[in-house]
Design an enzyme around this catalytic site. Structure first.
Site, PDB file in Angstrom:
ATOM      1  N   ARG A 191     -15.701 -15.498 -10.111  1.00 34.91           N
ATOM      2  CA  ARG A 191     -15.199 -14.116 -10.050  1.00 34.91           C
ATOM      3  C   ARG A 191     -16.340 -13.105 -10.011  1.00 34.91           C
ATOM      4  NH1 ARG A 191     -10.849 -12.317 -14.076  1.00 34.91           N
ATOM      5  NH2 ARG A 191     -11.829 -13.608 -15.640  1.00 34.91           N
TER       6      ARG A 191
ATOM      7  N   HIS B 246       0.267   1.321 -13.086  1.00 31.60           N
ATOM      8  CA  HIS B 246       1.124   0.199 -13.492  1.00 31.60           C
ATOM      9  C   HIS B 246       2.562   0.712 -13.638  1.00 31.60           C
ATOM     10  CE1 HIS B 246       2.246  -3.623 -15.244  1.00 31.60           C
ATOM     11  NE2 HIS B 246       2.909  -2.951 -16.166  1.00 31.60           N
TER      12      HIS B 246
ATOM     13  N   MET C 192      -4.195  -6.886  -7.222  1.00 33.11           N
ATOM     14  CA  MET C 192      -3.613  -7.893  -8.090  1.00 33.11           C
ATOM     15  C   MET C 192      -4.600  -8.998  -8.484  1.00 33.11           C
ATOM     16  SD  MET C 192      -0.982  -6.353  -8.572  1.00 33.11           S
ATOM     17  CE  MET C 192       0.779  -6.469  -8.746  1.00 33.11           C
TER      18      MET C 192
ATOM     19  N   GLY D  87       0.772  -1.235   0.000  1.00 35.75           N
ATOM     20  CA  GLY D  87       0.000   0.000   0.000  1.00 35.75           C
ATOM     21  C   GLY D  87       0.804   1.286   0.000  1.00 35.75           C
ATOM     22  N   THR D  88       1.961   1.315  -0.664  1.00 35.62           N
ATOM     23  CA  THR D  88       2.682   2.599  -0.693  1.00 35.62           C
ATOM     24  C   THR D  88       1.980   3.615  -1.601  1.00 35.62           C
ATOM     25  OG1 THR D  88       4.221   2.040  -2.486  1.00 35.62           O
ATOM     26  CG2 THR D  88       4.894   1.444  -0.238  1.00 35.62           C
TER      27      THR D  88
HETATM   28  C1  GAR Z   1       2.946  -0.756  -7.653  1.00 33.62           C
HETATM   29  O1  GAR Z   1       4.256  -0.700  -8.179  1.00 33.62           O
HETATM   30  C2  GAR Z   1       1.920  -0.780  -8.765  1.00 33.62           C
HETATM   31  O2  GAR Z   1       2.287   0.016  -9.867  1.00 33.62           O
HETATM   32  C3  GAR Z   1       1.897  -2.243  -9.114  1.00 33.62           C
HETATM   33  O3  GAR Z   1       1.939  -2.903  -7.890  1.00 33.62           O
HETATM   34  C4  GAR Z   1       2.701  -2.110  -6.974  1.00 33.62           C
HETATM   35  C5  GAR Z   1       1.910  -1.956  -5.700  1.00 33.62           C
HETATM   36  O4  GAR Z   1       2.700  -1.355  -4.697  1.00 33.62           O
HETATM   37  N1  GAR Z   1       0.743  -2.590  -9.895  1.00 33.62           N
HETATM   38  C6  GAR Z   1       0.760  -3.462 -10.911  1.00 33.62           C
HETATM   39  O5  GAR Z   1       1.747  -4.086 -11.229  1.00 33.62           O
HETATM   40  C7  GAR Z   1      -0.561  -3.617 -11.634  1.00 33.62           C
HETATM   41  N2  GAR Z   1      -0.379  -4.423 -12.821  1.00 33.62           N
HETATM   42  P1  GAR Z   1       2.036  -0.693  -3.433  1.00 33.62           P
HETATM   43  O6  GAR Z   1       1.132  -1.768  -2.787  1.00 33.62           O
HETATM   44  O7  GAR Z   1       3.194  -0.357  -2.544  1.00 33.62           O
HETATM   45  O8  GAR Z   1       1.264   0.503  -3.883  1.00 33.62           O
END
Ligand code: GAR
Length: 220
Positions: free
Chosen positions: A71, A115, A96, A17-18
Site C-alpha cells: 500500500r 461519508h 474506496m 463520481g456524482t
Molecule cells: C458517496 O455516497 C460517498 O459518500 C460514499 O461513496 C459514495 C460515492 O458516490 N463514500 C463512502 O462510503 C466513504 N466511506 P459518488 O462516486 O457518486 O460520489
C-alpha cells in the site's frame, strides 16, 4: 475570482463520481474560490474519469492492483501525482481504498472525506441498510478531516436527512446523496476562504450559522 488565484484541489475517486460532479459544477462558477487541479482514480474506467474529462480537468489513473499488498508504494505514486499538480487540499469523493497512517500524516489537515452517515455512527459500507435496520429516525452525511482509522476524523460539517417509514436503502441513499452534493462543495468553499480551523479533533468553521432548534420525529 481570477482562476490563477483559486486554491488547488485534487479529488480522489473510485466510482461513478456524482460528488465529483457536484464539485465540477461548483467550480464552474466564476466566483468559486477553488479549482480542481486533478482527478485521480484507482479504478481504470471509473465513471468519475469521464466526468472530469468532460469538464476539461486533467485525470490520472493509479491502479492499486499491480502494487499488490504494498500500500505504501501505491500511496507514494498517489502522492507524486498530488504533488505534481500542486494540490493544496485532497478530497476523497467515493475513494474506496483504506489509506495508511503514513499517507494520512503526509496530508494531515489537508485531506477530507465525505461519508453517507452522521459520523461517528455507521462507518463503513452498506450504510443505509444498517441505518434502516437500526431504526434511527435521522441520518445524513458528513465531511471530515481524515485520520488513520476508516471514516474517522474531525467533523467539518454534517447535513441531516429524515428516515421515512417507507424508505428502502435505495430511496434513502438517493435523498442523502442530494445533501452530499450540497455539503461537499460548501465545505471546499469554506476551506478555500480560510474559514476551517482544525484544532486537534475539533474543527471550528468561522462565521458558521447553527440552526436555532432541533428536529423532532414524529412531528404529527
Ligand atoms: C458517496 O455516497 C460517498 O459518500 C460514499 O461513496 C459514495 C460515492 O458516490 N463514500 C463512502 O462510503 C466513504 N466511506 P459518488 O462516486 O457518486 O460520489
Amino acid at each position: 475570482m481570477a482562476r490563477s488565484q483559486a486554491r488547488r484541489v485534487a479529488v480522489l475517486v473510485s466510482g461513478r463520481g456524482t460528488n465529483l460532479q457536484a464539485l465540477l459544477d461548483a467550480v464552474a462558477a466564476p466566483d468559486y474560490p477553488a479549482r480542481i487541479a486533478r482527478v485521480v482514480s484507482n479504478v481504470p474506467g471509473a465513471g468519475a474519469l469521464a466526468r472530469a474529462e468532460a469538464a476539461g480537468v486533467p485525470v490520472a489513473v493509479i491502479d492499486h492492483r499491480p502494487f499488490g499488498k504494498d500500500r505504501s508504494a501505491f500511496e507514494a505514486a498517489l502522492t507524486a501525482e498530488l504533488e505534481a499538480c500542486g494540490a493544496e487540499l485532497v478530497c476523497l469523493a467515493g475513494f474506496m481504498r483504506l489509506l495508511t497512517d503514513g499517507f494520512v500524516a503526509r496530508w494531515r489537515d489537508r485531506l477530507i472525506n465525505i461519508h453517507p452517515s452522521l459520523l461517528p455512527a455507521f462507518k463503513g459500507l452498506d450504510t443505509h441498510a444498517r441505518v434502516l435496520a437500526a431504526g434511527v429516525r435521522f441520518t445524513g452525511c458528513t465531511v471530515h478531516y481524515v485520520r488513520p482509522a476508516m471514516d474517522a476524523g474531525p467533523i467539518i460539517a454534517q447535513a441531516v436527512v429524515p428516515v421515512r417509514p417507507e424508505d428502502t436503502a435505495q430511496t434513502l441513499a438517493a435523498r442523502v446523496l442530494v445533501e452530499e452534493h450540497r455539503l461537499l462543495p460548501a465545505v471546499v468553499r469554506w476551506w478555500a476562504e480560510g474559514r476551517l480551523h482544525p484544532e486537534g479533533e475539533v474543527v471550528t468553521v468561522a462565521g458558521a450559522i447553527t440552526p436555532a432548534a432541533g428536529l423532532v420525529n414524529p412531528t404529527a
